[in-house]
Design a protein around this motif. Structure first.
Motif, PDB file in Angstrom:
ATOM      1  N   HIS A 182     -38.129  94.041 -54.786  1.00  0.00           N
ATOM      2  CA  HIS A 182     -37.565  93.249 -55.875  1.00  0.00           C
ATOM      3  C   HIS A 182     -36.648  92.206 -55.245  1.00  0.00           C
ATOM      4  O   HIS A 182     -35.715  92.542 -54.519  1.00  0.00           O
ATOM      5  N   GLY A 183     -36.921  90.920 -55.489  1.00  0.00           N
ATOM      6  CA  GLY A 183     -36.101  89.849 -54.937  1.00  0.00           C
ATOM      7  C   GLY A 183     -35.244  89.214 -56.012  1.00  0.00           C
ATOM      8  O   GLY A 183     -35.635  89.134 -57.171  1.00  0.00           O
ATOM      9  N   ALA A 186     -31.689  85.593 -52.323  1.00  0.00           N
ATOM     10  CA  ALA A 186     -30.338  85.894 -51.855  1.00  0.00           C
ATOM     11  C   ALA A 186     -30.143  87.394 -51.662  1.00  0.00           C
ATOM     12  O   ALA A 186     -29.281  87.812 -50.911  1.00  0.00           O
ATOM     13  N   ALA A 187     -30.965  88.198 -52.357  1.00  0.00           N
ATOM     14  CA  ALA A 187     -30.848  89.650 -52.257  1.00  0.00           C
ATOM     15  C   ALA A 187     -32.224  90.271 -52.443  1.00  0.00           C
ATOM     16  O   ALA A 187     -33.127  89.655 -53.011  1.00  0.00           O
ATOM     17  N   GLY A 241     -30.114  94.593 -55.262  1.00  0.00           N
ATOM     18  CA  GLY A 241     -30.135  95.011 -53.878  1.00  0.00           C
ATOM     19  C   GLY A 241     -28.988  94.521 -53.029  1.00  0.00           C
ATOM     20  O   GLY A 241     -27.864  94.372 -53.492  1.00  0.00           O
ATOM     21  N   LYS A 242     -29.324  94.267 -51.767  1.00  0.00           N
ATOM     22  CA  LYS A 242     -28.346  93.858 -50.759  1.00  0.00           C
ATOM     23  C   LYS A 242     -28.671  92.441 -50.317  1.00  0.00           C
ATOM     24  O   LYS A 242     -29.805  91.973 -50.476  1.00  0.00           O
ATOM     25  N   PRO A 243     -27.692  91.746 -49.744  1.00  0.00           N
ATOM     26  CA  PRO A 243     -27.947  90.359 -49.325  1.00  0.00           C
ATOM     27  C   PRO A 243     -29.045  90.270 -48.263  1.00  0.00           C
ATOM     28  O   PRO A 243     -29.163  91.143 -47.403  1.00  0.00           O
ATOM     29  N   VAL A 244     -29.839  89.193 -48.342  1.00  0.00           N
ATOM     30  CA  VAL A 244     -30.803  88.910 -47.282  1.00  0.00           C
ATOM     31  C   VAL A 244     -30.015  88.445 -46.060  1.00  0.00           C
ATOM     32  O   VAL A 244     -28.858  88.024 -46.184  1.00  0.00           O
ATOM     33  N   GLY A 301     -25.870  80.581 -45.388  1.00  0.00           N
ATOM     34  CA  GLY A 301     -26.697  79.488 -44.899  1.00  0.00           C
ATOM     35  C   GLY A 301     -27.705  78.922 -45.873  1.00  0.00           C
ATOM     36  O   GLY A 301     -28.089  77.763 -45.755  1.00  0.00           O
ATOM     37  N   GLY A 302     -28.181  79.677 -46.833  1.00  0.00           N
ATOM     38  CA  GLY A 302     -29.208  79.187 -47.749  1.00  0.00           C
ATOM     39  C   GLY A 302     -28.685  78.437 -48.958  1.00  0.00           C
ATOM     40  O   GLY A 302     -29.461  78.031 -49.820  1.00  0.00           O
TER      41      GLY A 302
END
Length: 187
Positions: free
Chosen positions: A5-6, A16-17, A35-38, A66-67
């Motif tokens: 799941h993004g 972002a996660a 979720g957690k950060p990419v 950065g994104g």
């Protein structure tokens, strides 16, 4: 098979996660965590004073790293409102998402809803209040309201306008707003 799941708005290059789903662990969940950060992203859950919220306490979700986009093209006021100085990394910025979230004890973030009236229909983010303002700007419309109806299928915008007929309202609204913001139903 692995299902991921993004989460992420366009302002943060979409991802972002992420959360990797597990059929056993997540079988009875009502909400799937974002979720957690990419890698390269930072997520903050902050209160209105930009103080960090502890696990389990709801706050607004902010994205940094950065994104992150530079801002909105030709919309300096909106850029200034949504892209703020990152208080934890001097010289960097963070994006104010408008999403209500909380940290879970396991380090994942759970999405709880929106802090505004923004809705997403067919991939477009829409603020019903913006459509209501456009409707009220039409000479002859005395009052207006916009809502979202799903009726068991895909969500659609529904506008209620007092003062003019629906065809006249639609024709005038089409001169004021992009096509994706024109309500499917005008009553």
């Amino acid at each position: 098979m692995t299902l991921i799941h993004g989460y992420g708005p366009t302002e943060a290059t979409v991802d972002a996660a992420f959360y990797v789903l597990d059929s056993e662990r997540d079988r009875d969940r009502l909400r799937i965590p974002i979720g957690k950060p990419v890698p390269g992203a930072r997520l903050y859950v902050l209160d209105p004073n930009l103080a960090v919220q502890p696990a389990g306490v709801a706050g607004e979700l902010y994205i940094a790293g950065g994104g992150l986009a530079r801002g909105y093209l030709n919309r300096p006021e909106l850029t200034e409102e949504r892209f703020l100085a990152d208080p934890f990394y001097p010289g960097e910025r963070m994006y104010k998402t408008g999403d209500l979230a909380r940290w879970l004890p396991n380090g994942n973030i759970e999405f709880l809803g929106r802090l505004d009236d923004q809705v997403k229909i067919r991939g477009y983010r829409i603020e019903p209040g913006e459509i209501e303002a456009a409707l009220r700007s039409i000479k002859g419309v005395r009052e207006a309201a916009v809502t979202v109806r799903a009726d068991g299928g895909e969500a659609e915008l529904c506008a209620y306008a007092e003062g003019l007929g629906r065809n006249e309202v639609r024709a005038r609204l089409e001169r004021l707003l992009p096509g994706y913001m024109i309500p499917a139903h005008i009553i």
